[in-house]
Design a protein around this motif. Structure first.
Motif, PDB file in Angstrom:
ATOM      1  N   LEU A  26       0.823  -1.054   0.102  1.00 34.12           N
ATOM      2  CA  LEU A  26       0.146  -0.125   0.105  1.00 34.12           C
ATOM      3  C   LEU A  26       0.842   1.232   0.113  1.00 34.12           C
ATOM      4  CD1 LEU A  26      -2.610   1.768   0.335  1.00 34.12           C
ATOM      5  CD2 LEU A  26      -2.498   1.189   2.875  1.00 34.12           C
ATOM      6  N   SER A  27       1.965   1.311   0.883  1.00 31.15           N
ATOM      7  CA  SER A  27       2.736   2.463   0.825  1.00 31.15           C
ATOM      8  C   SER A  27       3.540   2.769  -0.226  1.00 31.15           C
ATOM      9  CB  SER A  27       3.844   2.278   2.054  1.00 31.15           C
ATOM     10  OG  SER A  27       4.259   3.572   2.232  1.00 31.15           O
ATOM     11  N   ALA A  28       3.857   1.504  -1.100  1.00 29.69           N
ATOM     12  CA  ALA A  28       4.676   1.548  -2.206  1.00 29.69           C
ATOM     13  C   ALA A  28       3.650   2.262  -3.473  1.00 29.69           C
ATOM     14  CB  ALA A  28       5.317   0.243  -2.692  1.00 29.69           C
ATOM     15  N   PHE A  29       2.413   1.709  -3.414  1.00 30.02           N
ATOM     16  CA  PHE A  29       1.545   2.132  -4.286  1.00 30.02           C
ATOM     17  C   PHE A  29       1.257   3.517  -4.268  1.00 30.02           C
ATOM     18  CE2 PHE A  29      -0.235  -2.186  -4.682  1.00 30.02           C
ATOM     19  CZ  PHE A  29       0.453  -2.595  -5.864  1.00 30.02           C
ATOM     20  N   GLU A  30       1.085   4.028  -2.978  1.00 30.61           N
ATOM     21  CA  GLU A  30       0.695   5.383  -2.491  1.00 30.61           C
ATOM     22  C   GLU A  30       1.861   6.327  -3.100  1.00 30.61           C
ATOM     23  OE1 GLU A  30      -1.424   7.592  -0.902  1.00 30.61           O
ATOM     24  OE2 GLU A  30      -2.916   6.005   0.093  1.00 30.61           O
ATOM     25  N   ASN A  31       3.271   5.882  -2.651  1.00 26.63           N
ATOM     26  CA  ASN A  31       4.285   6.800  -3.464  1.00 26.63           C
ATOM     27  C   ASN A  31       4.305   7.027  -4.776  1.00 26.63           C
ATOM     28  OD1 ASN A  31       6.302   7.705  -1.255  1.00 26.63           O
ATOM     29  ND2 ASN A  31       5.667   6.128  -0.224  1.00 26.63           N
ATOM     30  N   ARG A 251       2.330  13.220   3.981  1.00 26.51           N
ATOM     31  CA  ARG A 251       1.223  12.607   3.896  1.00 26.51           C
ATOM     32  C   ARG A 251       1.245  11.197   4.799  1.00 26.51           C
ATOM     33  NH1 ARG A 251      -3.824  11.678   1.416  1.00 26.51           N
ATOM     34  NH2 ARG A 251      -4.200   9.675   0.622  1.00 26.51           N
ATOM     35  N   HIS A 252       0.289  11.228   5.372  1.00 17.97           N
ATOM     36  CA  HIS A 252       0.356   9.791   6.211  1.00 17.97           C
ATOM     37  C   HIS A 252      -1.038   8.954   5.985  1.00 17.97           C
ATOM     38  CE1 HIS A 252       3.106  12.450   8.799  1.00 17.97           C
ATOM     39  NE2 HIS A 252       3.745  11.313   8.973  1.00 17.97           N
ATOM     40  N   HIS A 253      -0.636   7.975   5.269  1.00 18.50           N
ATOM     41  CA  HIS A 253      -1.868   7.080   4.680  1.00 18.50           C
ATOM     42  C   HIS A 253      -2.338   6.251   5.551  1.00 18.50           C
ATOM     43  CE1 HIS A 253       0.619   3.699   4.003  1.00 18.50           C
ATOM     44  NE2 HIS A 253       1.514   4.667   3.557  1.00 18.50           N
ATOM     45  N   ARG A 254      -3.834   5.668   5.357  1.00 21.57           N
ATOM     46  CA  ARG A 254      -4.293   4.763   6.149  1.00 21.57           C
ATOM     47  C   ARG A 254      -3.220   3.582   6.201  1.00 21.57           C
ATOM     48  NH1 ARG A 254      -6.441   0.967   2.576  1.00 21.57           N
ATOM     49  NH2 ARG A 254      -6.145   1.536   0.195  1.00 21.57           N
ATOM     50  N   LEU A 255      -3.901   2.873   7.189  1.00 18.74           N
ATOM     51  CA  LEU A 255      -3.059   1.440   7.389  1.00 18.74           C
ATOM     52  C   LEU A 255      -3.984   0.206   7.061  1.00 18.74           C
ATOM     53  CD1 LEU A 255      -1.621   1.898  10.721  1.00 18.74           C
ATOM     54  CD2 LEU A 255      -0.487   2.194   8.788  1.00 18.74           C
ATOM     55  N   ARG A 287      -2.947  -4.741  -5.756  1.00 19.09           N
ATOM     56  CA  ARG A 287      -3.562  -3.612  -5.923  1.00 19.09           C
ATOM     57  C   ARG A 287      -5.195  -3.228  -5.563  1.00 19.09           C
ATOM     58  NH1 ARG A 287      -0.277  -0.179  -8.815  1.00 19.09           N
ATOM     59  NH2 ARG A 287      -2.125   1.515  -9.152  1.00 19.09           N
ATOM     60  N   ARG A 288      -5.873  -4.389  -5.809  1.00 17.86           N
ATOM     61  CA  ARG A 288      -7.194  -4.188  -5.246  1.00 17.86           C
ATOM     62  C   ARG A 288      -7.300  -4.624  -3.995  1.00 17.86           C
ATOM     63  NH1 ARG A 288      -9.239  -8.234 -10.449  1.00 17.86           N
ATOM     64  NH2 ARG A 288      -9.639  -6.503 -11.852  1.00 17.86           N
ATOM     65  N   LEU A 289      -6.533  -5.339  -3.436  1.00 16.36           N
ATOM     66  CA  LEU A 289      -6.467  -5.687  -1.936  1.00 16.36           C
ATOM     67  C   LEU A 289      -6.135  -4.464  -1.239  1.00 16.36           C
ATOM     68  CD1 LEU A 289      -4.821  -9.258  -1.762  1.00 16.36           C
ATOM     69  CD2 LEU A 289      -7.175  -8.615  -1.043  1.00 16.36           C
ATOM     70  N   CYS A 290      -5.259  -3.655  -1.985  1.00 16.31           N
ATOM     71  CA  CYS A 290      -4.550  -2.455  -1.155  1.00 16.31           C
ATOM     72  C   CYS A 290      -5.844  -1.152  -1.511  1.00 16.31           C
ATOM     73  CB  CYS A 290      -3.312  -1.817  -1.770  1.00 16.31           C
ATOM     74  SG  CYS A 290      -1.824  -3.261  -1.121  1.00 16.31           S
ATOM     75  N   GLY A 291      -6.532  -1.490  -2.332  1.00 20.98           N
ATOM     76  CA  GLY A 291      -7.712  -0.494  -2.511  1.00 20.98           C
ATOM     77  C   GLY A 291      -7.513   0.631  -3.653  1.00 20.98           C
ATOM     78  N   PHE A 292      -6.458  -0.111  -4.523  1.00 22.97           N
ATOM     79  CA  PHE A 292      -6.205   0.856  -5.709  1.00 22.97           C
ATOM     80  C   PHE A 292      -6.661   0.293  -6.912  1.00 22.97           C
ATOM     81  CE2 PHE A 292      -2.948   2.571  -2.865  1.00 22.97           C
ATOM     82  CZ  PHE A 292      -2.655   3.757  -3.398  1.00 22.97           C
TER      83      PHE A 292
END
Length: 292
Positions: A26-31, A251-255, A287-292
């Motif tokens: 998730l953090s990698a996708f956010e970045n 930016r501090h994203h959801r966990l 990606r889907r599991l991470c909400g992307f």
């Protein structure tokens, strides 16, 4: 095309002390998302200060996971273990400023002091993670005594004298948060953390010190990481002010939480990316599991 020097700089900074899990993905996708959204650059930093737990094999696995996910980042990447001198110089500056001191109490000794204090009605101050503040009685220890103990190889940490440090900066401190709606200032309260560790006998730098040094040296302009590190940003802003380093936006994203309601950890092998991949999951599934 924006000039490279003017482009935002993001970084994904995992530690190779275990397998990456869904939270790391998730953090990698956010970045990656924010780098693409802003036309910025994405760096990879391997945070391997802990030479006991961090291994080359785990680093190789980490790289394989990121490549499989399709996370693109600039190479070569930075390994903290190759830059201990950078952290030592920053630590020496804080020592020379009279803002750091050697601390010799063991965890057991700290626990005994806290328990004895709390037999009364007062509660010992604790940091946002629930750990008791370090007693700090060694702040004014004679340098000859501390020097002799260090020469005798006594195990110790170097801690920041929070009270003195706060007097050196213009309070209150703020950090800048960003999201889709823009930016906003958030007050930083580094005093909530007490006398933080700057280095240990078995590690040349703490997470707090190395991360602010790395972000400055790498020109990071935007830090995107999990909400579990949001309160620690106050400490990073203080160190940036003390060392004269630039302050990124944050930016501090959801966990992603586990079945027990807690954030994922590397001990939870069910969510390890390698385990999911071996079970047949695709990068798109992740990606889907991470909400992307």
């Amino acid at each position: 095309m924006t000039a490279a020097a003017d482009r935002p700089v993001f970084r994904f900074a995992p530690s190779p002390n275990g397998q990456l899990h869904l939270g790391h993905a998730l953090s990698a996708f956010e970045n990656q998302h924010w780098a693409e959204k802003t036309g910025g650059r994405l760096l990879l930093r391997i945070e391997d200060i802990d030479r006991t737990r961090c291994t080359a094999a785990l680093e190789d696995g980490l790289i394989a996971d990121l490549d499989w996910l399709g996370i693109t980042y600039e190479r070569p990447f930075r390994r903290q273990s190759e830059h201990f001198d950078d952290y030592r110089r920053a630590l020496d500056r804080l020592i020379d400023m009279g803002l750091a001191y050697p601390a010799f109490l063991t965890r057991g000794e700290v626990r005994s002091i806290v328990e004895a204090y709390e037999t009364g009605s007062a509660a010992w101050p604790r940091d946002p993670d629930g750990a008791p503040h370090y007693p700090g009685g060694e702040r004014h220890l004679d340098v000859r005594i501390s020097g002799r103990r260090i020469a005798e190889k006594a195990r110790h940490t170097i801690r920041l004298d929070m009270e003195k440090a706060l007097k050196r900066v213009n309070a209150p401190l703020y950090w800048t948060a960003f999201d889709e709606d823009g930016t906003r200032l958030i007050e930083a309260r580094p005093e909530d953390w007490g006398d933080i560790v700057l280095s240990r006998s078995d590690a040349p730098s703490s997470y707090h010190l190395s991360v602010v040094v790395d972000d400055a040296l790498q020109g990071v302009t935007h830090v995107v990481r999990g909400k579990d590190l949001e309160l620690a940003t106050a400490v990073h802003r203080l160190l940036q002010e003390l060392l004269g380093l630039p302050a990124p936006l944050y930016r501090h994203h959801r966990l992603i939480m586990g079945a027990d309601g807690r954030k994922l950890s590397k001990s939870n092998h069910d969510t390890a990316l390698k385990a999911l991949r071996d079970a047949g999951a695709s990068p798109l599934d992740i990606r889907r599991l991470c909400g992307f």
